[in-house]
Design an enzyme around this catalytic site. Sequence first.
Site, short mmCIF file in Angstrom:
data_model
loop_
_atom_site.label_atom_id
_atom_site.label_comp_id
_atom_site.label_asym_id
_atom_site.label_seq_id
_atom_site.Cartn_x
_atom_site.Cartn_y
_atom_site.Cartn_z
N THR A 1 -4.31 -12.81 10.84
CA THR A 1 -4.66 -14.08 10.18
C THR A 1 -4.33 -15.25 11.12
OG1 THR A 1 -4.20 -13.04 8.06
CG2 THR A 1 -4.34 -15.44 8.07
N ARG B 1 2.49 -4.10 17.92
CA ARG B 1 3.85 -4.59 18.20
C ARG B 1 4.52 -3.59 19.11
NH1 ARG B 1 6.22 -8.22 14.32
NH2 ARG B 1 4.64 -8.64 12.76
N TYR C 1 -1.31 -3.68 -6.87
CA TYR C 1 -1.17 -4.33 -5.57
C TYR C 1 -2.54 -4.42 -4.87
CZ TYR C 1 -0.31 -5.17 -0.71
OH TYR C 1 -0.39 -5.71 0.55
N SER D 1 4.99 -10.49 0.45
CA SER D 1 4.39 -11.41 -0.54
C SER D 1 3.11 -11.99 0.07
CB SER D 1 5.39 -12.49 -0.93
OG SER D 1 5.92 -13.13 0.21
N ARG D 2 2.19 -12.37 -0.80
CA ARG D 2 0.83 -12.67 -0.32
C ARG D 2 0.26 -13.94 -0.93
NH1 ARG D 2 -1.84 -8.76 3.21
NH2 ARG D 2 -0.31 -7.10 3.43
N LYS E 1 -9.69 -2.67 1.17
CA LYS E 1 -9.38 -1.51 2.02
C LYS E 1 -10.18 -0.28 1.61
CE LYS E 1 -6.35 -3.88 4.21
NZ LYS E 1 -6.57 -4.29 5.60
N CYS F 1 0.49 -7.95 11.64
CA CYS F 1 0.80 -8.15 13.07
C CYS F 1 0.11 -9.41 13.61
CB CYS F 1 0.36 -6.94 13.89
SG CYS F 1 1.41 -5.51 13.66
N GLY F 2 -0.33 -10.30 12.72
CA GLY F 2 -0.80 -11.60 13.20
C GLY F 2 -2.31 -11.77 13.26
N ARG G 1 0.85 -1.19 0.00
CA ARG G 1 0.00 0.00 0.00
C ARG G 1 0.89 1.25 0.00
NH1 ARG G 1 -1.84 0.69 4.37
NH2 ARG G 1 -1.33 -1.17 5.55
N GLY H 1 -3.95 -4.15 -1.90
CA GLY H 1 -4.50 -3.10 -1.03
C GLY H 1 -4.84 -1.83 -1.79
N HIS I 1 -10.83 -2.60 11.23
CA HIS I 1 -9.71 -3.42 10.76
C HIS I 1 -9.49 -4.52 11.79
CE1 HIS I 1 -5.25 -3.37 9.23
NE2 HIS I 1 -5.98 -4.26 8.61
N ASP J 1 -9.50 -10.00 8.71
CA ASP J 1 -8.97 -8.64 8.44
C ASP J 1 -9.98 -7.52 8.66
OD1 ASP J 1 -6.78 -7.02 7.57
OD2 ASP J 1 -7.76 -6.75 5.64
N SER K 1 -1.64 -3.89 10.17
CA SER K 1 -1.31 -4.83 9.09
C SER K 1 -0.07 -5.65 9.44
CB SER K 1 -1.03 -4.06 7.80
OG SER K 1 -2.07 -3.16 7.56
N GLY L 1 -0.52 -20.36 19.02
CA GLY L 1 -1.56 -21.15 19.70
C GLY L 1 -1.70 -20.78 21.17
N ASN M 1 -1.73 -18.06 22.50
CA ASN M 1 -2.57 -16.87 22.73
C ASN M 1 -3.96 -17.27 23.23
OD1 ASN M 1 -0.47 -15.27 21.95
ND2 ASN M 1 -1.17 -15.03 19.83
C1 OXD Z 1 -3.26 -4.71 5.07
C2 OXD Z 1 -3.84 -5.94 4.47
O1 OXD Z 1 -2.38 -4.09 4.47
O2 OXD Z 1 -4.73 -6.53 5.08
O3 OXD Z 1 -3.70 -4.35 6.16
O4 OXD Z 1 -3.47 -6.31 3.35
MN MN Z 2 -5.34 -5.50 6.88
#
Ligand code: OXD
Ligand code: MN
Length: 594
Positions: free
Chosen positions: A254, A397, A198, A365-366, A207, A251-252, A70, A200, A227, A278, A249, A491, A493
């Site tokens: 998913t 973070r 891209y 990468s996604r 987004k 930061c975990g 982004r 985003g 978000h 997300d 974005s 896990g 968490n």
């Molecule tokens: C972000 C995404 O950038 O979810 O937040 O792709």
């Molecule tokens: Mn996101």
Amino acid sequence: MASKVEALEHWVNEVAALTRPARIHWCDGSEAEYRTLVQRMLADGTLIELNQQTHPGCYLHRSHPSDVARVEQLTLVCHPNEEDAGPNNHWMAPAEAHAKIDALFDGCMEGRTMYVVPYCMGPIDSPLARCGVEITDSPYVVANMKIMTRMGAAAQARIEREGSFVKGLHSVGELDPARRWIMHFPAELSIKSYGSGYGGNALLGKKCHALRIASHQARSEGWLAEHMLIVGIENPQGETHYVAAAFPSACGKTNLSMLIPPEDYLRDGWKVWTVGDDICWMRPGEDGRLYAINPEAGFFGVAPGTSASTNHNALTSISHDTIFTNVAVTADNQPWWDGLPGTPVTDWQGRPYDPANGPAAHPNSRFTVSAKQCPTWSEMAEAAQGVPISAIVFGGRRPSLLPLVMEARDWTHGVLMGAAMGSETTAAATGAVGVLRRDSMAMKPFCSYHYGDYFGHWLSFDKSGAKLPKIFHVNWFRKGKDGKFLWPGFGDNLRVLEWMINRVEDRVSGIETPIGILPGEGELKLDGLRLDRAGLDELLDVDNAGWQAELSAIGEYLDSFGQHLPERMRQEQQRVARALEDDAGLAHREAVAS
Ligand code: OXD
Ligand code: MN
């Protein structure tokens, strides 16, 4: 295609006159259409086939090397009145913005196909869902939209019934960073994006619509567009609590949404259900609780770090029918990134892998994959009324100061916790990585209006009859003196989520501190975890002097929102600051007396 709503047809004609495509394709969202698009992209090199034995239906896309994330500095909100954008956004006057970007769109689709992509954000029959139409000249975008949204004929039928939709116009243009803008016109419910492919910036349902346009709509219609991931935690008694959690974005989110319980929890019968990873749209139900839907139908996840040990569910999801973007490949043509077994031979730019060129897979990468492929996908993700939310979690973070978990004493305090959120920046946006910045509710890049008014909107949910979720703040990223993470995360968490649910159910009492309620002795289940007493103490430590400095920094941050800052926020910041001073005074008197 038969009858299209007049406004839609009119707009499509207008766009075609401006962009002058060679042909127009109305997307029906069928599998046959997806397969045809993939074949065309394989033929022209937009997609590369991956190993079909190990990864059936999986393809690789390599983006332009300057188009990998982004671009916040080129992302604008164009309210008629600059004041409405707030210091948290980049603003341009609508007339100037339209003129600038329309000049780029002029003739940009000559020789190309223009795709008309009707989509629905949210379950197709949900009253909380909203529709849009993206016009794009990128077949890669169309294929991704097919995975990420309910795209095609059903969405178009809903648009024709309702007559309203968000208009999104996109062209990859020349992929030139100097000719790139992502513009939002909230008052017109429209988006214009030029010069980037891209996700985003280009998958406009995500987004641009589901957060930036939706946050504006949500404010005027009395709901929240956030978000946040949505996860269901089912205890051994079969009760499920749904938790919505906001993290910046990469930061975990998913990983938390697909969490795999630790061994002993699994044995006891705990289960985790993924509703979203997300974005979360929430609105009060008739019973006063907040009900949430995930407007998306797929995951656009960060690949590096996704592994059998960190997120086995994601790995299973992406073992077939997935589009990978900017990952590396192995000698036998399997996708590769840090965390996976095997050796990369070709890097994300298609060069023979050489560590001197940097990481093999791009850090941002996604993978794009249908949510239905996730082993923990919840059938409640399709529920038209959404799921009731028991707890809202904020987190970022933070290498120091912020404890593993704390609970807000009430809604106002929780809104302050969300507003004060800070996090180190990641590769999901261009710019420096690892810099600490305030990212209120993880919405800094996505809230399309003045943050001061946004905090006011959050506060407005606290009214008579409301049965609001409890609010918590977590920090999985606190480091010890040796620079290593103190908490194992992933896990484990679930141990923290269990404590939150016990708080929601009033089964544990916690300990009141000036900054919030922390777990009391023995309230976090830590059996089997390699965490010593000193580590736990450090994770839950409240450093009074550090917190006084933090509160004063939060005060300065809140001041930046001027007249738009609700007085209640200022009072809450002062209340916490005073509680810290009183506590420090008390500790000092006790020390002197002993
Ligand atoms: C972000 C995404 O950038 O979810 O937040 O792709
Ligand atoms: Mn996101």
